[in-house]
Scaffold this motif. Structure first.
Motif, mmCIF file in Angstrom:
data_model
loop_
_atom_site.group_PDB
_atom_site.id
_atom_site.type_symbol
_atom_site.label_atom_id
_atom_site.label_comp_id
_atom_site.label_asym_id
_atom_site.label_seq_id
_atom_site.Cartn_x
_atom_site.Cartn_y
_atom_site.Cartn_z
ATOM 1 N N THR A 112 54.586 36.002 36.947
ATOM 2 C CA THR A 112 54.545 36.615 35.618
ATOM 3 C C THR A 112 53.245 37.355 35.342
ATOM 4 O OG1 THR A 112 53.729 34.534 34.684
ATOM 5 C CG2 THR A 112 56.115 34.868 34.677
ATOM 6 N N ASN A 113 52.188 37.043 36.101
ATOM 7 C CA ASN A 113 50.911 37.716 35.897
ATOM 8 C C ASN A 113 50.150 37.736 37.220
ATOM 9 O OD1 ASN A 113 49.412 35.143 36.104
ATOM 10 N ND2 ASN A 113 50.335 34.712 34.090
ATOM 11 N N ALA A 114 49.010 38.439 37.228
ATOM 12 C CA ALA A 114 48.269 38.622 38.480
ATOM 13 C C ALA A 114 47.758 37.300 39.034
ATOM 14 C CB ALA A 114 47.109 39.590 38.250
ATOM 15 N N ALA A 115 47.277 36.399 38.170
ATOM 16 C CA ALA A 115 46.764 35.111 38.654
ATOM 17 C C ALA A 115 47.858 34.320 39.357
ATOM 18 C CB ALA A 115 46.183 34.310 37.496
ATOM 19 N N ARG A 131 50.503 35.532 40.776
ATOM 20 C CA ARG A 131 50.871 36.214 42.025
ATOM 21 C C ARG A 131 49.872 35.879 43.147
ATOM 22 N NH1 ARG A 131 51.776 42.372 40.702
ATOM 23 N NH2 ARG A 131 52.512 42.391 42.892
ATOM 24 N N VAL A 132 48.599 35.709 42.805
ATOM 25 C CA VAL A 132 47.612 35.271 43.796
ATOM 26 C C VAL A 132 47.931 33.850 44.255
ATOM 27 C CG1 VAL A 132 45.184 34.718 44.195
ATOM 28 C CG2 VAL A 132 45.794 36.779 42.922
ATOM 29 N N VAL A 133 48.219 32.978 43.293
ATOM 30 C CA VAL A 133 48.521 31.586 43.614
ATOM 31 C C VAL A 133 49.732 31.495 44.532
ATOM 32 C CG1 VAL A 133 49.327 29.391 42.647
ATOM 33 C CG2 VAL A 133 47.479 30.641 41.527
ATOM 34 N N LEU A 134 50.813 32.218 44.201
ATOM 35 C CA LEU A 134 52.030 32.152 45.000
ATOM 36 C C LEU A 134 51.809 32.698 46.407
ATOM 37 C CD1 LEU A 134 54.675 33.240 42.328
ATOM 38 C CD2 LEU A 134 54.270 30.937 43.233
ATOM 39 N N ALA A 135 51.038 33.778 46.520
ATOM 40 C CA ALA A 135 50.770 34.354 47.837
ATOM 41 C C ALA A 135 49.991 33.386 48.718
ATOM 42 C CB ALA A 135 50.005 35.665 47.683
ATOM 43 N N LEU A 136 48.951 32.779 48.160
ATOM 44 C CA LEU A 136 48.151 31.833 48.933
ATOM 45 C C LEU A 136 48.946 30.569 49.258
ATOM 46 C CD1 LEU A 136 44.629 32.221 47.352
ATOM 47 C CD2 LEU A 136 45.117 32.190 49.802
ATOM 48 N N ALA A 137 49.714 30.070 48.278
ATOM 49 C CA ALA A 137 50.511 28.863 48.511
ATOM 50 C C ALA A 137 51.513 29.090 49.636
ATOM 51 C CB ALA A 137 51.227 28.442 47.228
ATOM 52 N N ASP A 138 52.175 30.250 49.622
ATOM 53 C CA ASP A 138 53.133 30.563 50.688
ATOM 54 C C ASP A 138 52.446 30.555 52.055
ATOM 55 O OD1 ASP A 138 55.359 30.776 49.127
ATOM 56 O OD2 ASP A 138 55.225 32.941 48.871
ATOM 57 N N ASP A 139 51.288 31.181 52.158
ATOM 58 C CA ASP A 139 50.607 31.287 53.446
ATOM 59 C C ASP A 139 50.076 29.935 53.921
ATOM 60 O OD1 ASP A 139 51.215 33.923 53.520
ATOM 61 O OD2 ASP A 139 49.231 34.660 52.976
ATOM 62 N N ILE A 140 49.723 29.063 52.981
ATOM 63 C CA ILE A 140 49.273 27.715 53.358
ATOM 64 C C ILE A 140 50.448 26.898 53.878
ATOM 65 C CG2 ILE A 140 48.380 25.521 52.469
ATOM 66 C CD1 ILE A 140 46.634 27.210 50.539
ATOM 67 N N ILE A 186 41.891 43.509 40.839
ATOM 68 C CA ILE A 186 42.188 42.691 39.666
ATOM 69 C C ILE A 186 40.873 42.166 39.112
ATOM 70 C CG2 ILE A 186 44.494 42.012 40.449
ATOM 71 C CD1 ILE A 186 43.343 39.412 41.477
ATOM 72 N N GLY A 187 40.925 41.591 37.931
ATOM 73 C CA GLY A 187 39.715 41.115 37.279
ATOM 74 C C GLY A 187 39.129 39.880 37.943
ATOM 75 N N LEU A 188 37.810 39.733 37.851
ATOM 76 C CA LEU A 188 37.143 38.560 38.406
ATOM 77 C C LEU A 188 37.655 37.289 37.739
ATOM 78 C CD1 LEU A 188 34.965 37.307 40.218
ATOM 79 C CD2 LEU A 188 33.292 37.769 38.399
ATOM 80 N N GLY A 189 37.889 37.344 36.422
ATOM 81 C CA GLY A 189 38.407 36.183 35.700
ATOM 82 C C GLY A 189 39.792 35.768 36.179
ATOM 83 N N THR A 190 40.578 36.771 36.613
ATOM 84 C CA THR A 190 41.910 36.467 37.141
ATOM 85 C C THR A 190 41.806 35.674 38.433
ATOM 86 O OG1 THR A 190 42.844 38.458 36.138
ATOM 87 C CG2 THR A 190 44.053 37.500 37.989
ATOM 88 N N VAL A 191 40.869 36.070 39.312
ATOM 89 C CA VAL A 191 40.670 35.337 40.563
ATOM 90 C C VAL A 191 40.175 33.917 40.281
ATOM 91 C CG1 VAL A 191 39.362 35.248 42.717
ATOM 92 C CG2 VAL A 191 40.226 37.435 41.863
ATOM 93 N N THR A 192 39.234 33.788 39.358
ATOM 94 C CA THR A 192 38.706 32.468 39.002
ATOM 95 C C THR A 192 39.825 31.553 38.492
ATOM 96 O OG1 THR A 192 36.561 33.436 38.443
ATOM 97 C CG2 THR A 192 37.051 31.249 37.544
ATOM 98 N N LYS A 193 40.704 32.118 37.659
ATOM 99 C CA LYS A 193 41.832 31.334 37.134
ATOM 100 C C LYS A 193 42.774 30.923 38.265
ATOM 101 C CE LYS A 193 45.723 31.591 33.890
ATOM 102 N NZ LYS A 193 46.458 32.455 32.928
#
Length: 448
Positions: free
Chosen positions: A16-19, A21-30, A53-60
């Motif tokens: 639903t948001n960039a954060a 999408r980062v989580v799902l991508a990393l979780a899949d690869d793990i 993407i924003g630094l705050g998005t990566v931190t989240k």
């Protein structure tokens, strides 16, 4: 100098948001093994720049991954993959409904010292009578009082496990061609035992409190097997659904069985968590066989089973036990005696309840499924789903190093479509459990 990450940054196509999408991508690869335990993730600023993407998005996103147990952050070094992929036969076992570890070496050392001062050597030098030494039955009668069940020691049979006590109960009231009615989904050990004995097994519909009295009455109506008729059920923390019957439901079940002339086999291995609810054996002592054991309420290493019988079954039980003695070890009974005297029983049960609640909250937070069924005092959670879907998750989890209970082993009718996942929480260490649940959360997400 910090090492570069081996991960190729990307955003998942869903989310639903960039954060997310980062989580799902990393979780899949793990989960898929493209990232291994200990691999370093990109620095926050580097990932933000690469993905635009924003630094705050990566931190989240990194915070969410760590909360789910997939990553860990090390101050001054960076963020690393936390899950260790299984290799060879090594698995995290979420299929065995064992309690969490609650006994330390110091408690055991004090126990051994206490036993040495008062042990009865005759209990080690002589064979036990078929149902156990009278003194040992008195000890177990005292333990049953802690769960609200008052039984005369003469009506107790002691065994080396609750499974043995259950087997004896089946033999006493079902016979060779008996009918066993039980919850449509139930304890796999009981189903396996009943099938080996050749009983006709009939599943009864359940709701949020367990077995439905009206459905049981319909199933019992007209039942006339060549052997006996018995109703096997778990009124407290039903395995696997965690359903617990209210006092009203328990009385209704007893009334149905009494009208139909059916025996009740009450599985009380989780009764220590009943908080004052009456045991069926208290409501109907003349028709109820109460099965219990210490491995679920105190620890798997304490192998003592107990069967509380109506008076008319005590003689037949003794006759059966002449051929196959089942008495527990004198040492295990001495441990129970010592723990009752020193307050260890109450202390261990209090610690187990605390740990069960901690693990249940972890499962709810990581799995996050609205359909998840759980009880704060249970050692497992239950996720209802179609049988074929559950089988798929079990297979995928096994490939990733997590062992789950095959759904068909829980079902009276293996062809039923409705089943689910029993996810046991007590066996692994907390960190290992966190990683396994995080992996399951990834497997359970839509589209996985």
């Amino acid at each position: 100098m910090l090492l570069r990450s081996s991960w190729t940054p990307r955003l998942a196509s869903n989310g639903t948001n960039a954060a997310e999408r980062v989580v799902l991508a990393l979780a899949d690869d793990i989960v898929e093994g493209r990232l291994a335990g200990g691999d370093r993730l990109p620095a926050h600023r580097d990932l933000a720049k690469t993905l635009q993407i924003g630094l705050g998005t990566v931190t989240k996103a990194y915070a969410l991954l760590e909360r789910r147990g997939l990553t860990r952050s090390v101050k001054g070094r960076g963020t690393f993959v936390a899950i260790q992929q299984a290799h060879g036969d090594r698995q995290i076992d979420l299929s065995s409904n064992a309690p969490p570890a609650a006994l330390g070496a110091r408690v055991l050392a004090r126990t051994l010292t206490g036993i040495a001062r008062k042990i009865d050597a005759d209990h080690f030098n002589l064979y036990a009578p078929p149902g156990g030494h009278l003194e040992h039955r008195r000890i177990l009668a005292r333990w049953l009082e802690t769960i609200g069940l008052a039984v005369d020691p003469s009506q107790l049979v002691l065994t080396s496990s609750a499974r043995q006590a259950l087997s004896l109960a089946f033999d006493l009231v079902c016979g060779r061609q008996g009918l066993l009615l039980t919850e449509r989904i139930t304890y796999p050990g009981a189903l396996a035992l009943a099938r080996r004995k050749g009983y006709r097994i009939q599943g009864v519909e359940m709701d949020a409190e367990g077995m439905v009295p009206q459905a049981l009455a319909q199933a019992l109506d007209g039942a006339a097997p060549a052997g006996g008729t018995a109703v096997y059920l778990t009124p407290t923390l039903h395995n696997p659904t965690t359903a617990t019957m209210s006092a009203k439901r328990r009385r209704a079940i007893v009334a149905v069985c009494r009208r139909a002339g059916a025996w009740i086999i009450e599985d009380g291995v989780y009764a220590a968590a009943s908080d004052g609810l009456p045991q069926l054996a208290t409501l109907a002592p003349d028709i109820t066989l109460h099965v219990n054991g210490l491995s679920k309420s105190l620890g798997p290493g304490l192998q003592v089973g107990v069967l509380a019988l109506p008076p008319e079954l005590c003689g037949p039980a003794q006759a059966l036990l002449q051929d196959v003695p089942m008495a527990p070890s004198a040492f295990s009974c001495a441990v129970v005696d010592e723990w009752l005297a020193t307050g260890v029983v109450a202390s261990v049960q209090r610690d187990l309840r605390h740990e069960a609640r901690r693990r249940s909250r972890l499962a709810v937070s990581l799995l996050g499924a609205s359909e998840l069924v759980w009880h704060p005092d249970a050692y497992n959670v239950w996720l209802p789903m179609r049988r074929d879907a559950a089988e798929g998750v079990v297979a995928a989890a096994a490939q990733a190093g997590v062992k789950l209970t095959p759904p068909q082993t829980l079902m009276v009718n293996p062809k039923d479509r409705a089943s689910g996942l029993r996810i046991c929480l007590g066996g692994p260490g907390f960190d290992e459990l966190t990683g396994a649940l995080a992996l399951l959360a990834t497997l359970l997400k839509p589209g996985a």
